[in-house]
Each structure stands twice: as structure tokens, then as C-alpha cells.
Scaffold this motif. Sequence first.
Motif, PDB file in Angstrom:
ATOM      1  N   GLY A   1      -1.176   1.732   4.644  1.00  0.00           N
ATOM      2  CA  GLY A   1      -1.898   2.656   3.772  1.00  0.00           C
ATOM      3  C   GLY A   1      -1.965   4.055   4.365  1.00  0.00           C
ATOM      4  O   GLY A   1      -1.640   4.260   5.538  1.00  0.00           O
ATOM      5  N   THR A   2      -2.419   5.003   3.554  1.00  0.00           N
ATOM      6  CA  THR A   2      -2.602   6.382   4.003  1.00  0.00           C
ATOM      7  C   THR A   2      -3.973   6.550   4.652  1.00  0.00           C
ATOM      8  O   THR A   2      -4.145   7.349   5.564  1.00  0.00           O
ATOM      9  CB  THR A   2      -2.450   7.331   2.781  1.00  0.00           C
ATOM     10  OG1 THR A   2      -1.139   7.122   2.256  1.00  0.00           O
ATOM     11  CG2 THR A   2      -2.626   8.788   3.167  1.00  0.00           C
ATOM     12  N   THR A   3      -4.941   5.779   4.171  1.00  0.00           N
ATOM     13  CA  THR A   3      -6.303   5.906   4.689  1.00  0.00           C
ATOM     14  C   THR A   3      -6.537   5.055   5.949  1.00  0.00           C
ATOM     15  O   THR A   3      -7.648   5.049   6.474  1.00  0.00           O
ATOM     16  CB  THR A   3      -7.323   5.472   3.605  1.00  0.00           C
ATOM     17  OG1 THR A   3      -7.003   4.143   3.193  1.00  0.00           O
ATOM     18  CG2 THR A   3      -7.305   6.397   2.409  1.00  0.00           C
TER      19      THR A   3
ATOM     20  N   LEU B   1       0.830  -1.211   0.000  1.00  0.00           N
ATOM     21  CA  LEU B   1       0.000   0.000   0.000  1.00  0.00           C
ATOM     22  C   LEU B   1       0.867   1.265   0.000  1.00  0.00           C
ATOM     23  O   LEU B   1       2.098   1.200   0.040  1.00  0.00           O
ATOM     24  CB  LEU B   1      -0.951  -0.028   1.196  1.00  0.00           C
ATOM     25  CG  LEU B   1      -2.045  -1.107   1.154  1.00  0.00           C
ATOM     26  CD1 LEU B   1      -2.985  -0.975   2.338  1.00  0.00           C
ATOM     27  CD2 LEU B   1      -2.830  -1.067  -0.142  1.00  0.00           C
ATOM     28  N   SER B   2       0.183   2.415  -0.030  1.00  0.00           N
ATOM     29  CA  SER B   2       0.856   3.680  -0.357  1.00  0.00           C
ATOM     30  C   SER B   2       1.999   4.084   0.574  1.00  0.00           C
ATOM     31  O   SER B   2       3.073   4.482   0.095  1.00  0.00           O
ATOM     32  CB  SER B   2      -0.172   4.804  -0.412  1.00  0.00           C
ATOM     33  OG  SER B   2      -0.895   4.860   0.795  1.00  0.00           O
TER      34      SER B   2
ATOM     35  N   TRP C   1      -4.187  13.414  -3.132  1.00  0.00           N
ATOM     36  CA  TRP C   1      -5.320  12.606  -3.607  1.00  0.00           C
ATOM     37  C   TRP C   1      -6.596  13.443  -3.640  1.00  0.00           C
ATOM     38  O   TRP C   1      -6.679  14.473  -2.979  1.00  0.00           O
ATOM     39  CB  TRP C   1      -5.534  11.407  -2.677  1.00  0.00           C
ATOM     40  CG  TRP C   1      -4.450  10.368  -2.751  1.00  0.00           C
ATOM     41  CD1 TRP C   1      -3.378  10.352  -3.601  1.00  0.00           C
ATOM     42  CD2 TRP C   1      -4.326   9.189  -1.933  1.00  0.00           C
ATOM     43  NE1 TRP C   1      -2.614   9.239  -3.366  1.00  0.00           N
ATOM     44  CE2 TRP C   1      -3.167   8.512  -2.360  1.00  0.00           C
ATOM     45  CE3 TRP C   1      -5.078   8.637  -0.910  1.00  0.00           C
ATOM     46  CZ2 TRP C   1      -2.745   7.310  -1.780  1.00  0.00           C
ATOM     47  CZ3 TRP C   1      -4.671   7.438  -0.326  1.00  0.00           C
ATOM     48  CH2 TRP C   1      -3.511   6.780  -0.764  1.00  0.00           C
TER      49      TRP C   1
ATOM     50  N   PHE D   1     -10.250   1.789  -5.794  1.00  0.00           N
ATOM     51  CA  PHE D   1     -10.815   1.787  -4.443  1.00  0.00           C
ATOM     52  C   PHE D   1     -10.395   3.021  -3.668  1.00  0.00           C
ATOM     53  O   PHE D   1      -9.246   3.458  -3.750  1.00  0.00           O
ATOM     54  CB  PHE D   1     -10.345   0.549  -3.670  1.00  0.00           C
ATOM     55  CG  PHE D   1     -11.190  -0.669  -3.917  1.00  0.00           C
ATOM     56  CD1 PHE D   1     -12.579  -0.610  -3.854  1.00  0.00           C
ATOM     57  CD2 PHE D   1     -10.588  -1.892  -4.172  1.00  0.00           C
ATOM     58  CE1 PHE D   1     -13.364  -1.744  -4.067  1.00  0.00           C
ATOM     59  CE2 PHE D   1     -11.356  -3.030  -4.387  1.00  0.00           C
ATOM     60  CZ  PHE D   1     -12.750  -2.946  -4.332  1.00  0.00           C
ATOM     61  N   PRO D   2     -11.325   3.532  -2.854  1.00  0.00           N
ATOM     62  CA  PRO D   2     -10.945   4.529  -1.845  1.00  0.00           C
ATOM     63  C   PRO D   2     -10.401   3.785  -0.633  1.00  0.00           C
ATOM     64  O   PRO D   2     -10.121   2.581  -0.713  1.00  0.00           O
ATOM     65  CB  PRO D   2     -12.293   5.192  -1.549  1.00  0.00           C
ATOM     66  CG  PRO D   2     -13.298   4.107  -1.738  1.00  0.00           C
ATOM     67  CD  PRO D   2     -12.740   3.184  -2.817  1.00  0.00           C
ATOM     68  N   GLY D   3     -10.240   4.449   0.510  1.00  0.00           N
ATOM     69  CA  GLY D   3      -9.853   3.759   1.737  1.00  0.00           C
ATOM     70  C   GLY D   3     -10.920   2.737   2.091  1.00  0.00           C
ATOM     71  O   GLY D   3     -12.105   3.060   2.059  1.00  0.00           O
TER      72      GLY D   3
ATOM     73  N   SER E   1      -6.719   2.369  -7.299  1.00  0.00           N
ATOM     74  CA  SER E   1      -6.911   3.135  -6.060  1.00  0.00           C
ATOM     75  C   SER E   1      -7.086   4.608  -6.378  1.00  0.00           C
ATOM     76  O   SER E   1      -6.677   5.073  -7.460  1.00  0.00           O
ATOM     77  CB  SER E   1      -5.658   2.929  -5.203  1.00  0.00           C
ATOM     78  OG  SER E   1      -5.489   3.955  -4.266  1.00  0.00           O
ATOM     79  N   ILE E   2      -7.636   5.349  -5.398  1.00  0.00           N
ATOM     80  CA  ILE E   2      -7.635   6.821  -5.510  1.00  0.00           C
ATOM     81  C   ILE E   2      -6.191   7.326  -5.579  1.00  0.00           C
ATOM     82  O   ILE E   2      -5.961   8.459  -5.983  1.00  0.00           O
ATOM     83  CB  ILE E   2      -8.384   7.494  -4.333  1.00  0.00           C
ATOM     84  CG1 ILE E   2      -7.869   6.984  -2.979  1.00  0.00           C
ATOM     85  CG2 ILE E   2      -9.882   7.273  -4.455  1.00  0.00           C
ATOM     86  CD1 ILE E   2      -8.401   7.773  -1.764  1.00  0.00           C
TER      87      ILE E   2
ATOM     88  N   TYR F   1       3.363   4.408  -5.178  1.00  0.00           N
ATOM     89  CA  TYR F   1       2.112   3.633  -5.225  1.00  0.00           C
ATOM     90  C   TYR F   1       1.244   4.121  -6.389  1.00  0.00           C
ATOM     91  O   TYR F   1       0.706   3.321  -7.161  1.00  0.00           O
ATOM     92  CB  TYR F   1       1.395   3.833  -3.893  1.00  0.00           C
ATOM     93  CG  TYR F   1       0.104   3.087  -3.704  1.00  0.00           C
ATOM     94  CD1 TYR F   1       0.082   1.699  -3.612  1.00  0.00           C
ATOM     95  CD2 TYR F   1      -1.098   3.781  -3.554  1.00  0.00           C
ATOM     96  CE1 TYR F   1      -1.116   1.016  -3.383  1.00  0.00           C
ATOM     97  CE2 TYR F   1      -2.288   3.109  -3.323  1.00  0.00           C
ATOM     98  CZ  TYR F   1      -2.292   1.729  -3.240  1.00  0.00           C
ATOM     99  OH  TYR F   1      -3.470   1.059  -3.007  1.00  0.00           O
TER     100      TYR F   1
HETATM  101  C1  AKB Z   1      -3.858   3.305   0.862  1.00  0.00           C
HETATM  102  O1  AKB Z   1      -4.134   4.187   1.697  1.00  0.00           O
HETATM  103  O2  AKB Z   1      -2.722   3.121   0.425  1.00  0.00           O
HETATM  104  C2  AKB Z   1      -4.975   2.465   0.313  1.00  0.00           C
HETATM  105  C3  AKB Z   1      -5.548   3.066  -0.925  1.00  0.00           C
HETATM  106  C4  AKB Z   1      -6.481   4.201  -0.854  1.00  0.00           C
HETATM  107  O3  AKB Z   1      -5.249   2.619  -1.991  1.00  0.00           O
HETATM  108  N1  AKB Z   1      -5.985   2.284   1.311  1.00  0.00           N
END
Ligand code: AKB
Length: 312
Positions: free
Chosen positions: A181-183, A78-79, A278, A168-170, A116-117, A141
Motif C-alpha cells: 500500500g501507499t499508506t 493494494l495501491s 489522494w 477506508f483510509p490507511g 478506499s481513499i 487501484y
Molecule cells: C493503500 O495504501 O493502498 C491502502 C489504501 C488507502 O487503500 N492502504
Amino acid sequence: MKKILVTGALGQIGSELVIKMRGIYGTDNVIATDIRTIDSEVITGGPFEILDVTDAEKMFDIAKRHEVDTIIHLAALLSATAEAKPLLAWNLNMGGLVNALEVARELNCKFFTPSSIGAFGPTTPKDQTPQDTIQRPTTMYGVNKVSGELLCDYYYNKFGVDTRGLRFPGLISYATPPGGGTTDYAVDIYYKAIESGSYTSYIDKGTYMDMMYMPDALNAIINLMEADPSKLKHRNSFNVTAMSVEPEMVAEAIRKHIPDFKLDYDVDPVRQRIAESWPNSIDASAAADEWGFKAEYDLERMTEDMLKKLKK
Ligand code: AKB
């Protein structure tokens, strides 16, 4: 979909998707794979094989042996982890994807992988981000996700592989925590609300990002994969979302159930910078028009369910 191979099956999406799909398509028809083993129903409840997705030969061997007709490729960093280890992210996220696409091409499989977003960047329109728009992400990412979308389209156009994807969002779930992840704050906040009644957010007040509850994400994957291909104008990948939220909104929703819940901030500059690059909100109308996407859970409904399930 009749016989489905899932990579990254012990991750946040895989661990719930495998169980749900075994219920729909039959236990023996969903072959879960992951690079590790843990104590999980994914492993004990049906076919499971160890697979490092950078091992192309082993992936081909497992897919051929089980005679799969669909590949759901979930294994990825993930990010935030990808930003900390960019070369590893490139090798795993892109190497794994191209291996999985090659297996799909050789064995004539349908193919799903999530975008992803994160595939959007600072020059993308921030509000109600359209389906087709500028994609110049500034994270590794994001670079992986845009490259992945293009590569999946390439395999469709060049080789006729039936590739489909979702941006996908979070994703928020009570079953398996996300990692790197960031979310992730939007998941952690619920765990901490139950454990200690307070949460320190690494994402700043007022930072909006899209989110979705896991049951909606699982339905979206299955519905997209079962959608009539003649209706799809897009393939890789569709914007999908259920809500656009910032930390105070999540805290407010939690306070309806835990009135004394406290939220404070200790902002992580790396993840904050990613979040700010984002969109605030994305437009999912192409997914709605082309295959009937609709999320069932808004913030209130999701919060009620999350807290109830986590308390158990
Ligand atoms: C992330 O935060 O990296 C993931 C994503 C939004 O792709 N949850």
C-alpha cells in the motif's frame, strides 16, 4: 449476519476481522478463505478453505456448502502493487469482485467489500473531501475502486443484492502488517520505532493522508453491516476516517513515548505521486448520520496502544 464467508482472510483486515467476528457470531459461523496458508489462528481457530477468488466455481461451491448468508470480500491488491502490476490488479481486483457479487446474487447474501481513499484523484477536492464528489483517480487501484463501487451499486439496484462498503483510509495495526500500500509507512514507522528507534520514510514530509486504527475499522465494518437498511441513503461506499496525518505528526506522537526517535526521508517517487493524488482529509459525516459511525482512536491514543502492543 449469521454465517459469513470471508475472502482474503489472511490479509491485514481479514486476519483480525475473522477472529473478532468468530467471537461475536460463533467460531463455526465465520468461514475464512485465502489463496495461501500460513501459521495463523485464522486457520487453526475455525473453518478455513483455500480459495483463489478468480475461481468462480470454487467460490460458489464453498459458499453453498457452508450455507453462508453474508460475503465479506477482502481479497485484493493494494495501491503500490497494483501500480507495479496493473493487469494483474485489474484481473484480480475486478475479476474477484464480480465473482463474489455473482455468488451473493445467486445465494441471496449480504455483501461487503472495502473501497478506499484511492477512489479519489487529483481533481477531487483535497480537504474534507465530501461523500459525493468528483472521482477521477489516476492509479489502477483507484480505477478498480471506483469501478467496484459502481458495480456494487449496480448489483444493489439491478438485482437487489444488499451491498455495502467503506472508503477506508490507511489502516494501522500491530497484528498483521499491510503489503503493497501507499499508506504502509504509517504502520512501518511504529515497527521501526521499536526495533531501531529510527525510520526512513518513503512518503515526504508534509504529505497528509487519512488513517484509522484497526479496531475502529473492524467496528465500522460490523456496524455498517448490521445497520438498518432503511437508514442508508448511500451504500457503496461511505467515507470513514479517524485522523489526517503527515509523517512528522506521527513521529512527534511517537517521541512522546520514545523521545530519541529519529525520522528521515528517502522519498519513493511512485508512492509519493499516488499519495499526492489522494485527499489530505475526508469528510465522514454521511457515515455518522446514516449509521452512527464514530472512530474511538485519535493519533495520540492509537500511538500509545500501538507501541504498547508492539513492545509485547
Ligand atoms: C493503500 O495504501 O493502498 C491502502 C489504501 C488507502 O487503500 N492502504
